[in-house]
Design an enzyme around this catalytic site. Structure first.
Site, PDB file in Angstrom:
ATOM      1  N   ASN A   1      -3.085   2.304  13.145  1.00 51.04           N
ATOM      2  CA  ASN A   1      -4.051   1.683  12.233  1.00 51.04           C
ATOM      3  C   ASN A   1      -5.209   0.983  12.934  1.00 51.04           C
ATOM      4  O   ASN A   1      -6.104   0.476  12.287  1.00 51.04           O
ATOM      5  CB  ASN A   1      -3.331   0.676  11.340  1.00 51.04           C
ATOM      6  CG  ASN A   1      -2.570  -0.356  12.144  1.00 51.04           C
ATOM      7  OD1 ASN A   1      -1.831  -0.027  13.069  1.00 51.04           O
ATOM      8  ND2 ASN A   1      -2.758  -1.622  11.807  1.00 51.04           N
TER       9      ASN A   1
ATOM     10  N   GLN B   1      -0.957   5.290   7.402  1.00 46.60           N
ATOM     11  CA  GLN B   1      -2.343   5.744   7.636  1.00 46.60           C
ATOM     12  C   GLN B   1      -2.447   7.270   7.641  1.00 46.60           C
ATOM     13  O   GLN B   1      -3.541   7.808   7.853  1.00 46.60           O
ATOM     14  CB  GLN B   1      -2.875   5.178   8.962  1.00 46.60           C
ATOM     15  CG  GLN B   1      -2.950   3.661   9.012  1.00 46.60           C
ATOM     16  CD  GLN B   1      -3.944   3.069   8.012  1.00 46.60           C
ATOM     17  OE1 GLN B   1      -4.777   3.768   7.431  1.00 46.60           O
ATOM     18  NE2 GLN B   1      -3.852   1.764   7.782  1.00 46.60           N
TER      19      GLN B   1
ATOM     20  N   SER C   1       2.174   3.150   1.620  1.00 48.35           N
ATOM     21  CA  SER C   1       1.722   2.124   0.698  1.00 48.35           C
ATOM     22  C   SER C   1       0.693   2.712  -0.269  1.00 48.35           C
ATOM     23  O   SER C   1      -0.044   3.628   0.110  1.00 48.35           O
ATOM     24  CB  SER C   1       1.102   1.057   1.600  1.00 48.35           C
ATOM     25  OG  SER C   1       0.555   0.064   0.851  1.00 48.35           O
TER      26      SER C   1
ATOM     27  N   HIS D   1      -1.910   1.049  -1.770  1.00 47.95           N
ATOM     28  CA  HIS D   1      -3.288   0.530  -1.729  1.00 47.95           C
ATOM     29  C   HIS D   1      -4.134   1.140  -0.615  1.00 47.95           C
ATOM     30  O   HIS D   1      -5.340   0.947  -0.590  1.00 47.95           O
ATOM     31  CB  HIS D   1      -3.275  -1.003  -1.627  1.00 47.95           C
ATOM     32  CG  HIS D   1      -2.944  -1.541  -0.282  1.00 47.95           C
ATOM     33  ND1 HIS D   1      -3.902  -1.999   0.587  1.00 47.95           N
ATOM     34  CD2 HIS D   1      -1.760  -1.682   0.347  1.00 47.95           C
ATOM     35  CE1 HIS D   1      -3.300  -2.416   1.707  1.00 47.95           C
ATOM     36  NE2 HIS D   1      -2.010  -2.222   1.571  1.00 47.95           N
TER      37      HIS D   1
ATOM     38  N   THR E   1      13.610  -7.394 -10.602  1.00 54.30           N
ATOM     39  CA  THR E   1      13.074  -6.637 -11.738  1.00 54.30           C
ATOM     40  C   THR E   1      12.009  -5.658 -11.260  1.00 54.30           C
ATOM     41  O   THR E   1      11.117  -6.035 -10.508  1.00 54.30           O
ATOM     42  CB  THR E   1      12.470  -7.611 -12.765  1.00 54.30           C
ATOM     43  OG1 THR E   1      13.495  -8.490 -13.193  1.00 54.30           O
ATOM     44  CG2 THR E   1      11.892  -6.878 -13.961  1.00 54.30           C
TER      45      THR E   1
ATOM     46  N   CYS F   1      -4.048  -7.474   9.046  1.00 53.42           N
ATOM     47  CA  CYS F   1      -2.809  -8.239   8.891  1.00 53.42           C
ATOM     48  C   CYS F   1      -2.661  -9.295   9.984  1.00 53.42           C
ATOM     49  O   CYS F   1      -1.828 -10.179   9.890  1.00 53.42           O
ATOM     50  CB  CYS F   1      -1.595  -7.327   8.891  1.00 53.42           C
ATOM     51  SG  CYS F   1      -1.498  -6.354   7.397  1.00 53.42           S
TER      52      CYS F   1
END
Lengths: 397, 372
Positions: free
Chosen positions: B152, B181, B199, B201, B237, B322
């Protein structure tokens, strides 16, 4: 323990009362500041006393008002108060309730008659009320160092009963002594200096030197956040943001490294001086403290301040760092100040800054470049941002 | 002035079809997907349909798809869940340049649970981890190999096929691959991969949504305890509506990968061509790196360059987002012998244009001229 609530607050002006002919101005300024600070509470009613302000709560929360009053400078103390009818039975009952508020061991009663036609003398009131409390609670009288003093004031139409005196933040009403321009870096010291400046009755503007892109947007936001935090003492603060990069680059191009910070500080003072004059401000203050860094030795301060004929005051100059930090914590700026964003003082951190700069060498270096037009540019391109603790964030949360 | 977004490796804009579907769902549904009345069952069924579609797109079985909150959770669950579920094997192999979610999971296993970890370093300019290198590191007690498909920070593409071929020959050795990626950028094949994460997003989907593919034979210790959700492997949940739109997100990403592939190559090539004009710039990304990410070195420190570009309304990163608020040196760049104080990461998607690149080039020239 008891279902009693203060229904009034009495603010006493203290130090002000001694101020002879200026007293009227002081009282007007202070009452105005208090009313502005408490403006959110529409139900409050005010009555001016000869040495204070009488606030009727009309159901507003005493604790909230008390906290907000804590950020207003200029009065000496306030007390929560309860108003009762001119009836000794009511006075006695209410005094007993106050005595029962906490686990007091000793007390005294201090009565005063503003209405001299009241049938009982002060001493009689004291005796009757104390007797009632002694009969109903395990407590002793101590007239010298009591845990609790119950103040009783007999007025024309009613009687006020008070217990604690809560000390105010002290100082003078902000604004009574004119205006000051505070040099604000975003570090720990300058917000404290700003606070102390307001405390001595000066209404402040702030000036901040921004060196984008060497400093980030967050560094500026941090300064605005700090200004917002201290604005509780004067409602709103005007921040003059000076785009400083070009001048700073010119300094580093033209001056030898040990002198770079000295020259930079001289330029900052020149700009602050001009901004102050443009805004009819007669005092500049900042967070300088003797010896803290190379540019704050007596020699450095002397050489740097030469460029500025506006009065410069340094509220922290004799304070230790630890004392400054304590105060920063108290006014809730410390945690913001230590956020790790570069400011223009740390960005070009030279390795060996001069601690005893020579004035003639500064002047020699400054002859090497046209700083005047760069200073003029800085002044011309200032951005003014108004901040206030009342500014609402978007309704997101 | 329009903002230019060159930080698509960090996250991506939301696909308008995903947004529309998600809004529609939010308006209509709030019930718990595990509830037994009709409204709950409707949501459960949609979620399971999404799971089946995702499985189909990934060519795995439906019950091998586990919904998570994103790739960081998927990586943590894959690595720690596998290691803590057994006690025989205590040796693990990964690379020095994994995403912090994987790297820090390994660090934890090392520091708190008595595992021994070999961190493979790139051995040549490509930055790739070779099968040879990996082979030398494998021991009898090696439990897991974890190698990311695409890095990344500088875009190294590892030869996952070669690694899979090697690992196949070691019974009891598991392979985890971080595909975050890679999905939507290059083809991948999950055959012989035991665990894989990605992921939503990063592929124009929702934040807080991701997948761990866990092959049927792999046992994991749950990290989040809860009820029956995700076959008991991931409690709590279900984020059902997010999970529902993930199928559409993945389908669109794979379709658009083909549709825009040529354009993306052209854009990357154009950027590399134009950046040559700028004095003092060096490309840090290796030859053969992923086409949508270019890491460059500039004469200014990363922070100053980032601020200066920000003032010009250009959004880029200086290092992995990050770790953007930590003052740590950068593992990936360090391992490649790259100066991490001056690195900037530029990453594109198909919304970006050559005009934006032109503006970027003009801006960076101006910035360097003024401040370098």
């Amino acid at each position: 323990m008891l279902n009693f609530e203060y229904d009034h607050i009495v603010v006493r002006y203290g130090e002000l009362s001694t101020k002879g002919k200026n007293r009227k101005d002081f009282i007007r300024c202070l009452s105005g500041n208090i009313k502005k600070r408490l403006a959110d509470h529409e139900k409050l009613e005010y009555k001016t006393l000869h040495d204070g302000l009488f606030i009727k709560l009309n159901g507003e929360d005493y604790d909230v008002i008390a906290e907000e009053l804590g950020s207003v400078f200029g009065y000496s103390y306030f007390s929560g108060a309860i108003l009762v009818k001119k009836d000794m039975e009511e006075v006695k009952e209410m005094a007993l309730k106050l005595a029962n508020k906490r686990d007091y061991k000793t007390f005294k009663v201090a009565a005063r008659r503003a209405d001299k036609s009241f049938p009982l003398h002060s001493d009689d009131i004291n005796r009757q009320v104390a007797g009632h409390i002694l009969r109903n609670k395990d407590i002793k009288v101590d007239v010298h160092h009591p845990d609790l003093t119950i103040y009783i004031v007999v007025q024309n139409n009613d009687i006020i009963i008070m217990d604690e005196k809560v000390r105010g933040a002290g100082g003078y009403p902000t604004g009574i002594n004119g205006k000051a321009l505070v040099m604000m870096s975003g570090g720990i010291d300058s917000p404290v200096a700003a606070y102390l400046t307001m405390k001595r009755g000066l209404h402040i503007d702030c000036i901040h030197f921004a060196s984008m892109p060497y400093t980030s947007k967050q560094a500026l936001d941090k300064v605005l956040t700090l200004a917002k935090k201290i604005s509780v003492s004067q409602e709103q603060i005007r921040v003059h943001v000076i785009p400083f990069t070009d001048l700073q680059l010119a300094i580093y191009d033209n001056c030898d490294e040990p002198y770079a910070v000295t020259i930079m500080r001289r330029m900052m003072y020149r700009i602050a001086d001009q901004i102050a004059k443009n805004n009819k401000i007669r005092v500049i203050t900042n967070g300088e403290s003797i010896g803290q860094v190379a540019s704050q030795t007596p020699e450095s301060i002397g050489v740097i301040a030469k460029v500025c004929d506006t009065l410069i005051l340094r509220p922290l100059c004799m304070a230790d760092k630890i004392e400054i930090i304590d105060l920063a914590r108290k006014i809730d700026t410390y945690e913001t100040s230590i956020l790790p964003f570069e400011d223009c003082c740390t960005i070009f951190d030279p390795k060996n800054p001069v601690t005893k700069p020579k004035l003639d060498h500064c002047e020699y270096l400054e002859r090497k470049f046209d700083w005047q037009s760069l200073v003029d540019e800085c002044v011309k391109n200032e951005e003014i941002i108004m901040v206030s603790y009342r500014d609402k964030e978007e309704e997101l949360f | 002035m329009k903002k230019i977004y060159f930080d698509n490796v960090s996250t991506t804009s939301l696909h308008e079809e995903v947004l529309k579907t998600y809004k529609d769902l939010l308006d209509k549904y709030y019930c718990n997907s595990d509830a037994l009345y009709d409204d709950g069952v409707v949501i459960y069924d949609m979620q399971e349909k999404s799971r089946a579609l995702i499985a189909e797109l990934l060519k795995v079985d439906k019950d091998e798809v586990i919904f998570t909150s994103g790739a960081s959770e998927a990586n943590s669950l894959a690595i720690k869940g596998l290691c803590l579920n057994q006690s025989e094997r205590k040796h693990l192999i990964t690379t020095i340049y994994e995403h912090s979610s994987a790297y820090n999971a390994f660090k934890q296993l090392e520091e708190h649970f008595g595992f021994e970890v070999t961190y493979l370093m790139p051995e040549d300019k490509s930055g790739q981890i070779s099968a040879d290198q990996l082979k030398k590191a494998i021991r009898k007690d090696t439990l897991l190999v974890s190698v990311m498909a695409v890095n990344n920070e500088i875009g190294i593409i590892n030869d996952i096929k070669e690694i899979k071929e090697l690992i196949k020959h070691y019974p009891g050795l598991y392979f985890h691959c971080d595909l975050t990626q890679a999905v939507g950028k290059i083809p991948f094949d999950l055959q012989d991969i035991d665990l894989a994460s990605f992921s939503a997003h990063k592929i124009h989907g929702l934040k807080g949504s991701g997948v761990l593919v866990k092959k049927r034979h792999v046992g994991l210790l749950p990290l989040i305890n809860g009820g029956q959700q995700e076959s008991g492997i991931r409690g709590g949940t279900s984020n059902a509506l997010c999970n529902i739109v993930l199928a559409k997100t993945l389908r669109l990403a794979l379709e658009e990968e083909d549709k825009y592939h040529a354009y993306m190559l052209e854009l990357g090539a154009y950027f590399k061509e134009r950046i040559k004009e700028v004095e003092g710039i060096k490309i840090n990304s290796p030859e053969g790196a992923i086409y949508n990410l270019i890491n460059i070195e500039t004469p200014l420190t990363s922070e100053v360059m980032l601020n200066a570009l920000n003032l010009k309304n250009i959004m880029v990163s200086s290092k992995s987002t990050c770790g953007s608020r930590k003052n740590e040196s950068n593992r990936t760049l360090k391992s490649m012998g790259i100066d991490d104080d001056h690195a900037i990461r530029v990453s594109f998607d198909h919304h970006n244009t050559k005009e934006e690149i032109d503006y970027f080039i003009d801006s960076i020239k101006e910035i360097i001229k003024k401040y370098a």
